[in-house]
Design a protein around this motif. Structure first.
Motif, PDB file in Angstrom:
ATOM      1  N   LEU A  61       0.812  -1.224   0.000  1.00  0.00           N
ATOM      2  CA  LEU A  61       0.000   0.000   0.000  1.00  0.00           C
ATOM      3  C   LEU A  61       0.842   1.268   0.000  1.00  0.00           C
ATOM      4  O   LEU A  61       0.327   2.361  -0.180  1.00  0.00           O
ATOM      5  CB  LEU A  61      -0.916   0.028   1.229  1.00  0.00           C
ATOM      6  CG  LEU A  61      -2.058  -0.980   1.252  1.00  0.00           C
ATOM      7  CD1 LEU A  61      -2.751  -0.963   2.613  1.00  0.00           C
ATOM      8  CD2 LEU A  61      -3.051  -0.651   0.152  1.00  0.00           C
ATOM      9  N   VAL A  62       2.158   1.127   0.210  1.00  0.00           N
ATOM     10  CA  VAL A  62       3.031   2.297   0.317  1.00  0.00           C
ATOM     11  C   VAL A  62       3.329   2.863  -1.066  1.00  0.00           C
ATOM     12  O   VAL A  62       3.824   2.161  -1.946  1.00  0.00           O
ATOM     13  CB  VAL A  62       4.337   1.939   1.049  1.00  0.00           C
ATOM     14  CG1 VAL A  62       5.280   3.138   1.076  1.00  0.00           C
ATOM     15  CG2 VAL A  62       4.047   1.461   2.466  1.00  0.00           C
ATOM     16  N   ALA A  63       3.001   4.140  -1.231  1.00  0.00           N
ATOM     17  CA  ALA A  63       3.290   4.834  -2.490  1.00  0.00           C
ATOM     18  C   ALA A  63       4.681   5.447  -2.454  1.00  0.00           C
ATOM     19  O   ALA A  63       5.340   5.588  -3.482  1.00  0.00           O
ATOM     20  CB  ALA A  63       2.246   5.914  -2.762  1.00  0.00           C
ATOM     21  N   GLY A  64       5.140   5.822  -1.259  1.00  0.00           N
ATOM     22  CA  GLY A  64       6.461   6.410  -1.144  1.00  0.00           C
ATOM     23  C   GLY A  64       6.741   6.893   0.257  1.00  0.00           C
ATOM     24  O   GLY A  64       5.863   6.932   1.117  1.00  0.00           O
ATOM     25  N   VAL A  65       8.001   7.234   0.488  1.00  0.00           N
ATOM     26  CA  VAL A  65       8.449   7.780   1.761  1.00  0.00           C
ATOM     27  C   VAL A  65       8.911   9.200   1.492  1.00  0.00           C
ATOM     28  O   VAL A  65       9.748   9.437   0.626  1.00  0.00           O
ATOM     29  CB  VAL A  65       9.588   6.929   2.360  1.00  0.00           C
ATOM     30  CG1 VAL A  65      10.105   7.538   3.649  1.00  0.00           C
ATOM     31  CG2 VAL A  65       9.121   5.505   2.582  1.00  0.00           C
ATOM     32  N   GLU A  66       8.320  10.152   2.209  1.00  0.00           N
ATOM     33  CA  GLU A  66       8.616  11.576   2.012  1.00  0.00           C
ATOM     34  C   GLU A  66       9.020  12.178   3.346  1.00  0.00           C
ATOM     35  O   GLU A  66       8.163  12.420   4.199  1.00  0.00           O
ATOM     36  CB  GLU A  66       7.390  12.295   1.462  1.00  0.00           C
ATOM     37  CG  GLU A  66       6.828  11.685   0.186  1.00  0.00           C
ATOM     38  CD  GLU A  66       5.424  12.175  -0.149  1.00  0.00           C
ATOM     39  OE1 GLU A  66       4.854  12.981   0.623  1.00  0.00           O
ATOM     40  OE2 GLU A  66       4.902  11.738  -1.179  1.00  0.00           O
ATOM     41  N   LEU A  72       0.621   6.468   1.651  1.00  0.00           N
ATOM     42  CA  LEU A  72      -0.021   5.287   1.090  1.00  0.00           C
ATOM     43  C   LEU A  72      -0.672   5.606  -0.246  1.00  0.00           C
ATOM     44  O   LEU A  72      -0.982   6.762  -0.534  1.00  0.00           O
ATOM     45  CB  LEU A  72      -1.080   4.752   2.058  1.00  0.00           C
ATOM     46  CG  LEU A  72      -0.587   4.420   3.473  1.00  0.00           C
ATOM     47  CD1 LEU A  72      -1.760   3.986   4.339  1.00  0.00           C
ATOM     48  CD2 LEU A  72       0.500   3.357   3.434  1.00  0.00           C
ATOM     49  N   SER A  73      -0.928   4.574  -1.036  1.00  0.00           N
ATOM     50  CA  SER A  73      -1.625   4.760  -2.310  1.00  0.00           C
ATOM     51  C   SER A  73      -3.138   4.806  -2.103  1.00  0.00           C
ATOM     52  O   SER A  73      -3.871   5.242  -2.977  1.00  0.00           O
ATOM     53  CB  SER A  73      -1.264   3.629  -3.282  1.00  0.00           C
ATOM     54  OG  SER A  73      -1.596   2.373  -2.717  1.00  0.00           O
ATOM     55  N   ALA A  74      -3.609   4.382  -0.929  1.00  0.00           N
ATOM     56  CA  ALA A  74      -5.035   4.395  -0.598  1.00  0.00           C
ATOM     57  C   ALA A  74      -5.345   5.602   0.288  1.00  0.00           C
ATOM     58  O   ALA A  74      -4.469   6.110   0.988  1.00  0.00           O
ATOM     59  CB  ALA A  74      -5.411   3.116   0.150  1.00  0.00           C
ATOM     60  N   SER A  75      -6.593   6.059   0.253  1.00  0.00           N
ATOM     61  CA  SER A  75      -7.012   7.144   1.148  1.00  0.00           C
ATOM     62  C   SER A  75      -6.953   6.652   2.589  1.00  0.00           C
ATOM     63  O   SER A  75      -6.897   5.445   2.847  1.00  0.00           O
ATOM     64  CB  SER A  75      -8.437   7.584   0.813  1.00  0.00           C
ATOM     65  OG  SER A  75      -9.357   6.569   1.174  1.00  0.00           O
ATOM     66  N   GLY A  76      -6.984   7.577   3.527  1.00  0.00           N
ATOM     67  CA  GLY A  76      -6.953   7.208   4.943  1.00  0.00           C
ATOM     68  C   GLY A  76      -8.080   6.268   5.325  1.00  0.00           C
ATOM     69  O   GLY A  76      -7.860   5.272   6.009  1.00  0.00           O
ATOM     70  N   ALA A  77      -9.299   6.548   4.866  1.00  0.00           N
ATOM     71  CA  ALA A  77     -10.448   5.706   5.195  1.00  0.00           C
ATOM     72  C   ALA A  77     -10.297   4.318   4.586  1.00  0.00           C
ATOM     73  O   ALA A  77     -10.585   3.311   5.243  1.00  0.00           O
ATOM     74  CB  ALA A  77     -11.735   6.362   4.712  1.00  0.00           C
ATOM     75  N   ASN A  78      -9.831   4.253   3.349  1.00  0.00           N
ATOM     76  CA  ASN A  78      -9.652   2.947   2.710  1.00  0.00           C
ATOM     77  C   ASN A  78      -8.544   2.151   3.389  1.00  0.00           C
ATOM     78  O   ASN A  78      -8.659   0.944   3.563  1.00  0.00           O
ATOM     79  CB  ASN A  78      -9.335   3.096   1.220  1.00  0.00           C
ATOM     80  CG  ASN A  78     -10.551   3.506   0.417  1.00  0.00           C
ATOM     81  OD1 ASN A  78     -11.681   3.385   0.865  1.00  0.00           O
ATOM     82  ND2 ASN A  78     -10.322   4.021  -0.760  1.00  0.00           N
ATOM     83  N   ALA A  79      -7.478   2.818   3.767  1.00  0.00           N
ATOM     84  CA  ALA A  79      -6.378   2.138   4.449  1.00  0.00           C
ATOM     85  C   ALA A  79      -6.853   1.559   5.780  1.00  0.00           C
ATOM     86  O   ALA A  79      -6.493   0.426   6.138  1.00  0.00           O
ATOM     87  CB  ALA A  79      -5.219   3.096   4.671  1.00  0.00           C
ATOM     88  N   ALA A  80      -7.675   2.300   6.524  1.00  0.00           N
ATOM     89  CA  ALA A  80      -8.199   1.819   7.803  1.00  0.00           C
ATOM     90  C   ALA A  80      -9.027   0.564   7.606  1.00  0.00           C
ATOM     91  O   ALA A  80      -9.021  -0.334   8.460  1.00  0.00           O
ATOM     92  CB  ALA A  80      -9.014   2.907   8.486  1.00  0.00           C
ATOM     93  N   GLU A  81      -9.717   0.451   6.481  1.00  0.00           N
ATOM     94  CA  GLU A  81     -10.502  -0.755   6.189  1.00  0.00           C
ATOM     95  C   GLU A  81      -9.598  -1.953   5.891  1.00  0.00           C
ATOM     96  O   GLU A  81     -10.029  -3.099   5.989  1.00  0.00           O
ATOM     97  CB  GLU A  81     -11.437  -0.510   5.011  1.00  0.00           C
ATOM     98  CG  GLU A  81     -12.561   0.447   5.340  1.00  0.00           C
ATOM     99  CD  GLU A  81     -13.436   0.742   4.129  1.00  0.00           C
ATOM    100  OE1 GLU A  81     -13.306   0.062   3.096  1.00  0.00           O
ATOM    101  OE2 GLU A  81     -14.263   1.660   4.239  1.00  0.00           O
TER     102      GLU A  81
END
Length: 87
Positions: A61-66, A72-81
């Protein structure tokens, strides 16, 4: 996510969704998953059953480290799911 990028994920980094929403705080990386701290791993949940447990997110799910943030590549709500609870 490459193995090299995964090495850049450190304890106490903030995990944010693609929408900038706080998802949790890194406790560590275990295998192919990010372990979130217990104190902060109930983001997005109202149910008491999710409080006080470690949750994990797939490194996929990780899009990158900044800087000090893991985006993440997913929204916060989607990641929580997609949280994986400790057994």
């Amino acid at each position: 996510m490459s193995e090299e990028q995964a090495k850049g994920i450190r304890e106490h980094m903030e995990v944010i969704g693609a929408d900038g929403v706080h998802v949790g705080t890194v406790d560590g990386v275990e295998g192919d998953r990010i372990k979130l701290t217990k104190n902060d791993s109930d983001a997005g949940f109202e149910q008491e059953s999710h409080h006080g447990h470690h949750h994990y997110l797939s490194l996929g799910l990780v899009a990158g480290v900044e800087g000090d943030k893991v985006r993440l590549s997913a929204s916060g709500a989607n990641a929580a799911e997609l949280f994986i609870e400790e057994a």
